[in-house]
Design a protein around this motif. Structure first.
Motif, PDB file in Angstrom:
ATOM      1  N   GLN A  82       0.871  -1.370  -0.098  1.00 58.07           N
ATOM      2  CA  GLN A  82      -0.160   0.072   0.035  1.00 58.07           C
ATOM      3  C   GLN A  82       0.924   1.166   0.131  1.00 58.07           C
ATOM      4  O   GLN A  82       1.955   1.102   0.305  1.00 58.07           O
ATOM      5  N   VAL A  83       0.356   2.277  -0.392  1.00 55.19           N
ATOM      6  CA  VAL A  83       0.928   3.797  -0.351  1.00 55.19           C
ATOM      7  C   VAL A  83       1.138   4.079   0.963  1.00 55.19           C
ATOM      8  O   VAL A  83       0.296   3.917   1.718  1.00 55.19           O
ATOM      9  N   THR A  84       2.102   4.837   1.305  1.00 52.30           N
ATOM     10  CA  THR A  84       2.459   5.583   2.638  1.00 52.30           C
ATOM     11  C   THR A  84       1.912   7.085   2.451  1.00 52.30           C
ATOM     12  O   THR A  84       1.304   7.243   1.133  1.00 52.30           O
ATOM     13  N   GLU A  85       1.782   7.705   3.519  1.00 53.39           N
ATOM     14  CA  GLU A  85       1.437   9.155   3.561  1.00 53.39           C
ATOM     15  C   GLU A  85       2.026  10.045   2.403  1.00 53.39           C
ATOM     16  O   GLU A  85       1.645  10.508   1.529  1.00 53.39           O
ATOM     17  N   LEU A  86       3.576   9.488   2.141  1.00 49.24           N
ATOM     18  CA  LEU A  86       4.209  10.487   1.181  1.00 49.24           C
ATOM     19  C   LEU A  86       3.895   9.668  -0.193  1.00 49.24           C
ATOM     20  O   LEU A  86       4.033  10.555  -1.040  1.00 49.24           O
ATOM     21  N   GLY A  87       3.642   8.494  -0.233  1.00 51.32           N
ATOM     22  CA  GLY A  87       3.225   7.999  -1.553  1.00 51.32           C
ATOM     23  C   GLY A  87       1.833   8.634  -2.073  1.00 51.32           C
ATOM     24  O   GLY A  87       1.550   9.123  -3.189  1.00 51.32           O
ATOM     25  N   ARG A  88       0.924   8.818  -0.928  1.00 55.80           N
ATOM     26  CA  ARG A  88      -0.336   9.488  -1.274  1.00 55.80           C
ATOM     27  C   ARG A  88      -0.126  11.159  -1.746  1.00 55.80           C
ATOM     28  O   ARG A  88      -0.724  11.574  -2.506  1.00 55.80           O
ATOM     29  N   ASP A  89       0.861  11.769  -0.885  1.00 54.22           N
ATOM     30  CA  ASP A  89       1.204  12.932  -1.272  1.00 54.22           C
ATOM     31  C   ASP A  89       1.808  13.215  -2.931  1.00 54.22           C
ATOM     32  O   ASP A  89       1.190  13.959  -3.593  1.00 54.22           O
ATOM     33  N   ALA A  90       2.536  12.224  -3.193  1.00 58.41           N
ATOM     34  CA  ALA A  90       3.152  12.061  -4.553  1.00 58.41           C
ATOM     35  C   ALA A  90       2.026  11.746  -5.603  1.00 58.41           C
ATOM     36  O   ALA A  90       1.814  12.382  -6.737  1.00 58.41           O
ATOM     37  N   TYR A  91       1.015  10.894  -5.241  1.00 58.14           N
ATOM     38  CA  TYR A  91      -0.208  10.660  -6.134  1.00 58.14           C
ATOM     39  C   TYR A  91      -1.085  11.847  -6.315  1.00 58.14           C
ATOM     40  O   TYR A  91      -1.434  12.212  -7.462  1.00 58.14           O
ATOM     41  N   ARG A  92      -1.357  12.566  -5.369  1.00 59.75           N
ATOM     42  CA  ARG A  92      -2.027  13.849  -5.484  1.00 59.75           C
ATOM     43  C   ARG A  92      -1.428  14.740  -6.351  1.00 59.75           C
ATOM     44  O   ARG A  92      -2.081  15.523  -6.780  1.00 59.75           O
ATOM     45  N   ALA A  93      -0.240  14.825  -6.095  1.00 54.86           N
ATOM     46  CA  ALA A  93       0.542  15.827  -6.860  1.00 54.86           C
ATOM     47  C   ALA A  93       0.564  15.499  -8.380  1.00 54.86           C
ATOM     48  O   ALA A  93       0.527  16.300  -9.223  1.00 54.86           O
ATOM     49  N   LEU A  94       0.456  14.194  -8.540  1.00 50.87           N
ATOM     50  CA  LEU A  94       0.487  13.882 -10.102  1.00 50.87           C
ATOM     51  C   LEU A  94      -0.852  13.845 -10.611  1.00 50.87           C
ATOM     52  O   LEU A  94      -1.098  13.776 -12.035  1.00 50.87           O
ATOM     53  N   ILE A  95      -1.890  13.989 -10.170  1.00 52.23           N
ATOM     54  CA  ILE A  95      -3.409  14.114 -10.432  1.00 52.23           C
ATOM     55  C   ILE A  95      -3.489  15.203 -11.561  1.00 52.23           C
ATOM     56  O   ILE A  95      -4.181  15.127 -12.569  1.00 52.23           O
ATOM     57  N   PRO A  96      -2.983  16.572 -11.308  1.00 49.05           N
ATOM     58  CA  PRO A  96      -3.152  17.458 -12.259  1.00 49.05           C
ATOM     59  C   PRO A  96      -2.331  17.174 -13.547  1.00 49.05           C
ATOM     60  O   PRO A  96      -2.638  17.462 -14.759  1.00 49.05           O
ATOM     61  N   LEU A  97      -1.004  16.593 -13.306  1.00 50.91           N
ATOM     62  CA  LEU A  97      -0.320  16.192 -14.539  1.00 50.91           C
ATOM     63  C   LEU A  97      -1.109  15.162 -15.432  1.00 50.91           C
ATOM     64  O   LEU A  97      -1.209  15.286 -16.503  1.00 50.91           O
ATOM     65  N   SER A  98      -2.035  14.468 -14.665  1.00 49.18           N
ATOM     66  CA  SER A  98      -2.774  13.400 -15.417  1.00 49.18           C
ATOM     67  C   SER A  98      -3.837  14.344 -16.157  1.00 49.18           C
ATOM     68  O   SER A  98      -4.121  13.743 -17.545  1.00 49.18           O
TER      69      SER A  98
END
Length: 117
Positions: A82-98
């Motif tokens: 599973q993703v960590t809090e840091l992983g969730r931060d990275a994912y949320r930051a990638l959503i606009p790039l998506s």
């Protein structure tokens, strides 16, 4: 296993700027796909994650999971990886790039003369 680290030479940066270190890590084959899949689907066993990623080999998945764990983006817990809090931060930051990538795909389909096949 050697993961890119801020402050050290990484692909694209002699100074090892943090963003370039992250791009180096996430730019590795399947790294972003693994992070994205875990973020979207929640915890997954190795086999479920391999199935969700479709064409990833077990060796590559194992390598990416080890790197992402060492970097603090993924952990193994109840229910699998599973993703960590840091992983969730990275994912949320990638959503606009998506979203930008989807707009780019539309632009390319509307402007086929701009693409050099």
């Amino acid at each position: 296993m050697k993961i890119p680290r801020p402050g050290r030479v990484v692909r694209g940066s002699k100074s090892g700027s943090p963003i370039m270190a992250m791009f180096d890590l996430l730019g590795r084959r399947w790294s972003m796909g693994v992070l994205w899949t875990l973020s979207e689907q929640g915890p997954c066993t190795f086999r479920a994650l391999q199935s969700a990623c479709e064409t990833i080999s077990p060796a590559v998945l194992n390598a990416r999971l080890k790197e992402l764990q060492a970097a603090g983006f993924v952990m193994q817990g109840e229910g699998g990886y599973q993703v960590t809090e840091l992983g969730r931060d990275a994912y949320r930051a990638l959503i606009p790039l998506s979203q930008v990538s989807k707009n780019w795909a539309i632009w390319l389909s509307d402007n086929p003369e701009s693409v050099d096949d």
